[in-house]
Design a protein around this motif. Sequence first.
Motif, PDB file in Angstrom:
ATOM      1  N   PRO A 122      63.169  34.451 158.467  1.00 44.91           N
ATOM      2  CA  PRO A 122      63.757  33.259 159.094  1.00 44.91           C
ATOM      3  C   PRO A 122      63.443  32.014 158.259  1.00 44.91           C
ATOM      4  CG  PRO A 122      62.584  34.583 160.706  1.00 44.91           C
ATOM      5  CD  PRO A 122      62.242  35.144 159.361  1.00 44.91           C
ATOM      6  N   ASN A 123      64.247  30.980 158.435  1.00 42.61           N
ATOM      7  CA  ASN A 123      64.045  29.726 157.711  1.00 42.61           C
ATOM      8  C   ASN A 123      62.762  29.038 158.170  1.00 42.61           C
ATOM      9  OD1 ASN A 123      64.318  26.767 157.096  1.00 42.61           O
ATOM     10  ND2 ASN A 123      66.228  27.482 156.195  1.00 42.61           N
ATOM     11  N   LEU A 124      61.916  28.661 157.220  1.00 44.58           N
ATOM     12  CA  LEU A 124      60.656  27.999 157.522  1.00 44.58           C
ATOM     13  C   LEU A 124      60.600  26.693 156.729  1.00 44.58           C
ATOM     14  CD1 LEU A 124      57.885  28.092 158.944  1.00 44.58           C
ATOM     15  CD2 LEU A 124      57.013  29.271 156.891  1.00 44.58           C
ATOM     16  N   TYR A 125      60.891  25.575 157.413  1.00 45.05           N
ATOM     17  CA  TYR A 125      60.877  24.256 156.776  1.00 45.05           C
ATOM     18  C   TYR A 125      61.757  24.220 155.526  1.00 45.05           C
ATOM     19  CZ  TYR A 125      56.873  23.679 159.868  1.00 45.05           C
ATOM     20  OH  TYR A 125      56.054  23.645 160.963  1.00 45.05           O
ATOM     21  N   GLY A 126      62.922  24.853 155.607  1.00 44.78           N
ATOM     22  CA  GLY A 126      63.863  24.846 154.496  1.00 44.78           C
ATOM     23  C   GLY A 126      63.722  25.999 153.528  1.00 44.78           C
ATOM     24  N   ALA A 127      62.687  26.822 153.676  1.00 44.71           N
ATOM     25  CA  ALA A 127      62.443  27.915 152.743  1.00 44.71           C
ATOM     26  C   ALA A 127      62.713  29.267 153.403  1.00 44.71           C
ATOM     27  CB  ALA A 127      61.016  27.873 152.233  1.00 44.71           C
ATOM     28  N   THR A 128      63.291  30.171 152.662  1.00 43.81           N
ATOM     29  CA  THR A 128      63.450  31.563 153.085  1.00 43.81           C
ATOM     30  C   THR A 128      62.964  32.463 151.959  1.00 43.81           C
ATOM     31  OG1 THR A 128      65.733  31.663 152.261  1.00 43.81           O
ATOM     32  CG2 THR A 128      65.421  31.100 154.591  1.00 43.81           C
ATOM     33  N   PHE A 129      62.440  33.631 152.326  1.00 49.92           N
ATOM     34  CA  PHE A 129      61.983  34.624 151.370  1.00 49.92           C
ATOM     35  C   PHE A 129      62.775  35.910 151.598  1.00 49.92           C
ATOM     36  CE2 PHE A 129      58.601  31.696 152.295  1.00 49.92           C
ATOM     37  CZ  PHE A 129      58.061  31.399 151.054  1.00 49.92           C
ATOM     38  N   ALA A 130      63.010  36.643 150.514  1.00 50.87           N
ATOM     39  CA  ALA A 130      63.781  37.878 150.639  1.00 50.87           C
ATOM     40  C   ALA A 130      63.224  38.931 149.695  1.00 50.87           C
ATOM     41  CB  ALA A 130      65.253  37.628 150.333  1.00 50.87           C
ATOM     42  N   VAL A 131      63.341  40.187 150.103  1.00 53.54           N
ATOM     43  CA  VAL A 131      62.984  41.314 149.251  1.00 53.54           C
ATOM     44  C   VAL A 131      64.067  42.369 149.404  1.00 53.54           C
ATOM     45  CG1 VAL A 131      61.560  42.370 151.064  1.00 53.54           C
ATOM     46  CG2 VAL A 131      61.211  43.021 148.664  1.00 53.54           C
ATOM     47  N   GLN A 132      64.420  43.004 148.296  1.00 56.47           N
ATOM     48  CA  GLN A 132      65.466  44.022 148.317  1.00 56.47           C
ATOM     49  C   GLN A 132      65.054  45.187 147.424  1.00 56.47           C
ATOM     50  OE1 GLN A 132      69.352  42.546 147.357  1.00 56.47           O
ATOM     51  NE2 GLN A 132      70.357  44.524 147.602  1.00 56.47           N
ATOM     52  N   HIS A 133      65.365  46.408 147.864  1.00 53.16           N
ATOM     53  CA  HIS A 133      65.055  47.592 147.066  1.00 53.16           C
ATOM     54  C   HIS A 133      66.276  48.499 147.018  1.00 53.16           C
ATOM     55  CE1 HIS A 133      62.741  50.752 145.160  1.00 53.16           C
ATOM     56  NE2 HIS A 133      63.276  51.614 146.020  1.00 53.16           N
ATOM     57  N   SER A 134      66.604  48.937 145.800  1.00 58.88           N
ATOM     58  CA  SER A 134      67.688  49.898 145.599  1.00 58.88           C
ATOM     59  C   SER A 134      67.094  51.252 145.230  1.00 58.88           C
ATOM     60  CB  SER A 134      68.627  49.433 144.484  1.00 58.88           C
ATOM     61  OG  SER A 134      69.553  50.460 144.153  1.00 58.88           O
ATOM     62  N   PHE A 135      67.634  52.309 145.823  1.00 53.30           N
ATOM     63  CA  PHE A 135      67.136  53.658 145.563  1.00 53.30           C
ATOM     64  C   PHE A 135      67.845  54.310 144.376  1.00 53.30           C
ATOM     65  CE2 PHE A 135      66.385  52.661 149.993  1.00 53.30           C
ATOM     66  CZ  PHE A 135      65.055  53.013 150.157  1.00 53.30           C
ATOM     67  N   GLY A 136      68.726  53.569 143.702  1.00 49.70           N
ATOM     68  CA  GLY A 136      69.446  54.120 142.558  1.00 49.70           C
ATOM     69  C   GLY A 136      70.813  54.618 142.952  1.00 49.70           C
ATOM     70  N   ASP A 137      71.572  55.084 141.951  1.00 49.24           N
ATOM     71  CA  ASP A 137      72.956  55.472 142.234  1.00 49.24           C
ATOM     72  C   ASP A 137      73.318  56.878 141.771  1.00 49.24           C
ATOM     73  OD1 ASP A 137      73.031  55.197 139.500  1.00 49.24           O
ATOM     74  OD2 ASP A 137      74.434  53.513 139.470  1.00 49.24           O
ATOM     75  N   THR A 138      72.298  57.702 141.421  1.00 53.16           N
ATOM     76  CA  THR A 138      72.637  59.026 140.902  1.00 53.16           C
ATOM     77  C   THR A 138      72.555  60.115 141.960  1.00 53.16           C
ATOM     78  OG1 THR A 138      70.354  59.551 140.252  1.00 53.16           O
ATOM     79  CG2 THR A 138      71.719  58.370 138.643  1.00 53.16           C
ATOM     80  N   GLY A 139      71.634  59.991 142.904  1.00 52.15           N
ATOM     81  CA  GLY A 139      71.435  61.053 143.883  1.00 52.15           C
ATOM     82  C   GLY A 139      70.799  62.282 143.290  1.00 52.15           C
ATOM     83  N   VAL A 140      70.298  62.170 142.044  1.00 53.58           N
ATOM     84  CA  VAL A 140      69.680  63.297 141.355  1.00 53.58           C
ATOM     85  C   VAL A 140      68.173  63.093 141.329  1.00 53.58           C
ATOM     86  CG1 VAL A 140      69.522  64.590 139.189  1.00 53.58           C
ATOM     87  CG2 VAL A 140      71.721  63.627 139.938  1.00 53.58           C
TER      88      VAL A 140
END
Length: 202
Positions: free
Chosen positions: A19-37
């Motif tokens: 959530p927005n905190l005094y104008g600041a937001t933090f985010a994290v994202q993780h991708s598991f890849g695209d091969t499925g191998v």
Amino acid sequence: MAIGGYQPYWNDSVRYTTPNLYGATFAVQHSFGDTGVSGNNNAAGTAYAINYDLGNLSLSGIYETVSTVALPAVNYRAKRSTVMGVYDFGFMKAHAGFFNENHGGFGAPLEFNLSILGVSKVVTGALRVTAEYGHKDFKNSANQANYVGLAAFYSLSKRTTLYSEINLINNGGAAQQGVYRGIVPRPGENTSGYMVGMRHTF
């Protein structure tokens, strides 16, 4: 969609934004890849971002690591740092950014720094135009690239936008910078590209 930085899209990913905190937001994202191998982590990566809005000024900082695997010749991990800012003057917006990419592994392309500076303006309620200049410096070489980009976006509705873009790229040394998803030019060859299209969100 990626948090930001160099890659516009991440497949098979999850993201959390605070959530927005005094104008600041933090985010994290993780991708598991695209091969499925199993054992092949191509396109797997993690990104962290902080965004801060203070009146007319917006600032963002992003750090991401992404793997590229195409065995036996390619297996490296890119480490990318991005700092961006936008200032709204009222009659137009100006933006600037700096991007750094380093690699660990083998088969990686040249590491580089990229600086950009641009402006955007809403001409009418539906029409927005942008212009941008960029300089890309390839590390430990004489290679570099300069580019100018122009674009126009016209909103047909809240969900549908027409767009047109043109890019002019000047390659120095043996640089082979091409337009996004375009043909790779010969070493030191200048290139250009344009596209028109329509984007609809569901």
